[in-house]
Design a protein around this motif. Structure first.
Motif, PDB file in Angstrom:
ATOM      1  N   ASP A 141       0.846  -1.203   0.000  1.00 57.86           N
ATOM      2  CA  ASP A 141       0.000   0.000   0.000  1.00 57.86           C
ATOM      3  C   ASP A 141       0.879   1.249   0.000  1.00 57.86           C
ATOM      4  OD1 ASP A 141      -2.185  -1.759   0.223  1.00 57.86           O
ATOM      5  OD2 ASP A 141      -2.000  -1.772   2.402  1.00 57.86           O
ATOM      6  N   TRP A 142       1.668   1.420  -1.055  1.00 51.83           N
ATOM      7  CA  TRP A 142       2.653   2.500  -1.079  1.00 51.83           C
ATOM      8  C   TRP A 142       2.010   3.879  -1.158  1.00 51.83           C
ATOM      9  CZ3 TRP A 142       7.392   1.630   0.436  1.00 51.83           C
ATOM     10  CH2 TRP A 142       8.347   2.646   0.289  1.00 51.83           C
ATOM     11  N   GLU A 143       0.714   3.929  -1.469  1.00 54.39           N
ATOM     12  CA  GLU A 143       0.044   5.228  -1.459  1.00 54.39           C
ATOM     13  C   GLU A 143       0.051   5.851  -0.064  1.00 54.39           C
ATOM     14  OE1 GLU A 143      -3.091   2.028  -0.821  1.00 54.39           O
ATOM     15  OE2 GLU A 143      -1.358   2.336  -2.148  1.00 54.39           O
ATOM     16  N   ARG A 144       0.209   5.045   0.985  1.00 55.62           N
ATOM     17  CA  ARG A 144       0.215   5.588   2.345  1.00 55.62           C
ATOM     18  C   ARG A 144       1.490   6.390   2.621  1.00 55.62           C
ATOM     19  NH1 ARG A 144      -1.199   0.125   4.536  1.00 55.62           N
ATOM     20  NH2 ARG A 144       0.411   0.523   6.089  1.00 55.62           N
ATOM     21  N   ALA A 147       1.494   9.503   0.333  1.00 51.65           N
ATOM     22  CA  ALA A 147       0.628  10.592   0.795  1.00 51.65           C
ATOM     23  C   ALA A 147       1.295  11.387   1.911  1.00 51.65           C
ATOM     24  CB  ALA A 147      -0.707  10.028   1.272  1.00 51.65           C
ATOM     25  N   ARG A 176       1.881   1.477  -8.089  1.00 51.38           N
ATOM     26  CA  ARG A 176       0.763   1.174  -7.190  1.00 51.38           C
ATOM     27  C   ARG A 176       0.252   2.460  -6.536  1.00 51.38           C
ATOM     28  NH1 ARG A 176      -2.675  -2.209  -3.817  1.00 51.38           N
ATOM     29  NH2 ARG A 176      -3.330  -0.692  -2.246  1.00 51.38           N
ATOM     30  N   ALA A 177       1.177   3.294  -6.050  1.00 52.52           N
ATOM     31  CA  ALA A 177       0.775   4.487  -5.307  1.00 52.52           C
ATOM     32  C   ALA A 177      -0.081   5.425  -6.152  1.00 52.52           C
ATOM     33  CB  ALA A 177       2.010   5.224  -4.794  1.00 52.52           C
ATOM     34  N   SER A 179      -2.091   4.840  -8.433  1.00 51.60           N
ATOM     35  CA  SER A 179      -3.455   4.359  -8.674  1.00 51.60           C
ATOM     36  C   SER A 179      -4.406   4.790  -7.565  1.00 51.60           C
ATOM     37  CB  SER A 179      -3.456   2.831  -8.798  1.00 51.60           C
ATOM     38  OG  SER A 179      -3.198   2.214  -7.542  1.00 51.60           O
ATOM     39  N   LYS A 180      -3.849   5.206  -6.424  1.00 50.41           N
ATOM     40  CA  LYS A 180      -4.668   5.616  -5.278  1.00 50.41           C
ATOM     41  C   LYS A 180      -4.467   7.089  -4.909  1.00 50.41           C
ATOM     42  CE  LYS A 180      -6.049   1.315  -4.318  1.00 50.41           C
ATOM     43  NZ  LYS A 180      -7.456   0.871  -4.274  1.00 50.41           N
ATOM     44  N   GLU A 181      -3.229   7.565  -5.041  1.00 48.12           N
ATOM     45  CA  GLU A 181      -2.881   8.932  -4.648  1.00 48.12           C
ATOM     46  C   GLU A 181      -3.000   9.837  -5.879  1.00 48.12           C
ATOM     47  OE1 GLU A 181      -2.369  12.184  -3.459  1.00 48.12           O
ATOM     48  OE2 GLU A 181      -2.005  10.846  -1.746  1.00 48.12           O
ATOM     49  N   ARG A 182      -4.009  10.719  -5.873  1.00 49.60           N
ATOM     50  CA  ARG A 182      -4.367  11.487  -7.065  1.00 49.60           C
ATOM     51  C   ARG A 182      -3.647  12.824  -7.182  1.00 49.60           C
ATOM     52  NH1 ARG A 182      -6.343   7.494 -10.080  1.00 49.60           N
ATOM     53  NH2 ARG A 182      -8.114   6.427  -9.110  1.00 49.60           N
TER      54      ARG A 182
END
Length: 243
Positions: A141-144, A147, A176-177, A179-182
């Motif tokens: 969950d690299w978006e964490r 962010a 991956r990040a 795809s979640k972090e816009r």
């Protein structure tokens, strides 16, 4: 002793900085090959950071090293301010399996500063102090952590475009990040590869590659046996299990 040397000529200045930076990379190499639980790792990393920061200061690079809250730990970042007064766009850069922010200065940071970008270097779980001090392994969950890094930009600048840069395995994590972090305006997957298993099997015969979708028990046993006689393989497998 350093001040008089730096004031003589640009040649002496360069040689002094190069001498300064030989120390952090010697310490980095020492830390890199120590076992994951070796208490000397934290001290080696601390010394490496201190001498690297001294080299940046000697070059006149405006750098701010920070520790920002991340879950129940603290993430380390280095913000490098561009010397151009109109700079606003920021490269947010992280490495992969075994790189450090200090190394990324030479790969990305120095050139980006010259071209009018600010640069934020950061380490996420499985890397740097989050691994050494807090025992946090890699997360899919690299978006964490991404962010958290982007949130920290407000401490340093009013960012224009935010460009993510992931090197090596970091490219896999950045894909991956994003795809979640816009908030990324663009990304660079630098020397990207699609996954750790693919990286492990890419030298195998083509007929075998497609059949290995997970690390089979027989292959793990073979690696452990070979590691008894191969110091580099022994280190690599031990390091891989720790992250």
């Amino acid at each position: 002793m350093l001040g008089p040397v730096l004031s003589r000529t640009s040649t002496f200045h360069f040689e002094a900085v190069r001498a300064l930076w030989s120390s952090p990379f010697n310490m980095r190499t020492a830390e890199f090959h120590l076992a994951s639980g070796d208490p000397r790792r934290v001290d080696c990393a601390s010394r490496s950071r201190t001498w690297f920061d001294a080299g940046l200061a000697a070059l006149g690079v405006e750098a701010t090293r920070s520790r920002v809250p991340y879950e129940d730990a603290e993430m380390e970042t280095i913000f490098l301010r561009s010397p151009r007064p109109d700079a606003r766009d920021v490269l947010v850069v992280h490495g992969g399996f075994d790189s450090t922010p200090e190394e990324l200065y030479f790969v990305i940071g120095a050139g980006a500063l010259e071209r009018g970008f600010h640069v934020l270097l950061y380490e996420g779980p499985g890397q740097g102090n989050l691994l050494r001090e807090f025992g946090m392994p890699f997360t899919p969950d690299w978006e964490r952590p991404a962010a958290t890094a982007i949130d920290s930009l407000g401490r340093h600048c009013d960012p224009g475009a935010i460009i993510g840069v992931g090197l090596s395995f970091g490219g896999h994590l950045l894909a991956r990040a994003v795809s979640k972090e816009r908030r990324y305006d663009a990304i660079v997957l630098f020397d990207y590869f699609p996954g750790m298993l693919r990286a492990f099997t890419h030298k195998m015969p083509r007929l075998l590659r497609g059949r290995i979708t997970a690390m089979p028990a027989w292959l793990q046993l073979l690696i452990r046996l070979n590691a008894r006689y191969d110091a580099e393989l022994r280190w690599a497998t031990r390091c891989g299990r720790s992250v």
